[in-house]
Scaffold this active site. Sequence first.
Site, PDB file in Angstrom:
ATOM      1  CG  ASP A  60      -0.060  -0.019   2.400  1.00 17.20           C
ATOM      2  OD1 ASP A  60       1.129  -0.463   2.759  1.00 17.20           O
ATOM      3  OD2 ASP A  60      -0.824   0.349   3.366  1.00 17.20           O
ATOM      4  CE1 TYR A  62       7.975   3.802   0.192  1.00 10.64           C
ATOM      5  CE2 TYR A  62       7.643   5.166  -1.102  1.00 10.64           C
ATOM      6  CZ  TYR A  62       7.914   4.199  -1.212  1.00 10.64           C
ATOM      7  OH  TYR A  62       9.152   3.772  -1.277  1.00 10.64           O
ATOM      8  CG  PHE A  73       9.209   0.162  -4.054  1.00  9.38           C
ATOM      9  CD1 PHE A  73       9.451  -0.470  -3.039  1.00  9.38           C
ATOM     10  CD2 PHE A  73       7.818  -1.666  -5.510  1.00  9.38           C
ATOM     11  CE1 PHE A  73       8.760  -1.952  -2.587  1.00  9.38           C
ATOM     12  CE2 PHE A  73       7.975  -2.250  -4.447  1.00  9.38           C
ATOM     13  CZ  PHE A  73       8.100  -2.678  -3.459  1.00  9.38           C
ATOM     14  CG  HIS A 182       9.201  -6.202   0.842  1.00  9.88           C
ATOM     15  ND1 HIS A 182       9.581  -5.103   1.243  1.00  9.88           N
ATOM     16  CD2 HIS A 182       8.299  -6.026  -0.450  1.00  9.88           C
ATOM     17  CE1 HIS A 182       9.522  -3.278   0.400  1.00  9.88           C
ATOM     18  NE2 HIS A 182       8.254  -4.501  -0.204  1.00  9.88           N
TER      19      HIS A 182
END
Length: 220
Positions: A60, A62, A73, A182
């Site tokens: 989701d 920031y 990202f 991740h």
Amino acid sequence: MNHFKDIIEEESKKDYYKKLHEFVYKAYEEHTIFPDKKNIFAALKYTPYENVKVVILGQDPYHGLGEAHGMAFSVCPGIKIPPSLQNIYKELHEELGCYIPNNGYLMKWARQGVLLLNSVLTVQKDLPASHRGIGWEAFTDKIIEEVNKKDEPVVFMLWGNFAKSKASLITNPKHLVLTCAHPSPFSARYGFFGCNHFKKANEFLKENGKQPIDWQIENI
């Protein structure tokens, strides 16, 4: 159905989407929500369906002030580079010798066909994952399914368990699915570092007669 706009239009007629729209509309009125309303679908706007060559799946947006602008990202110019993106840049440096840029603005990737798709498209300020489970996942799963239908080969980069759980949606043998840990500081050392995904993606694109991605984000 060739365009993300068509998909949004079709999904918007469904019950789950109507409820989702109502929830999100209210949330923007009552709370501070990111990204800005006009940027909710930025990833789909800047990387049109026909241009998609690579999909990088985030969770989701920031949740800090000024960070999210609708692409997984990525942060706006002038915003501190988040830790996960710092690790992505480190991996790019190791794989391809890219220098570490002074910003986290990934528009250059989007323009080349890298779909930076979060599974959930909105979040409340300072409350990570606050909009999970309200319907966005059904919508973004639909986007992944439609990209899966593409005749042209696409690379899917699935980082972390959440992204890996979407692998079952990618059934077209023409595509390349790359999975690893991740890039978050908590997990990057468990397989993200050294994954060679960017190199593998470009090799795959070249093998299939496609222009590889220029992954170097320039200094601003």
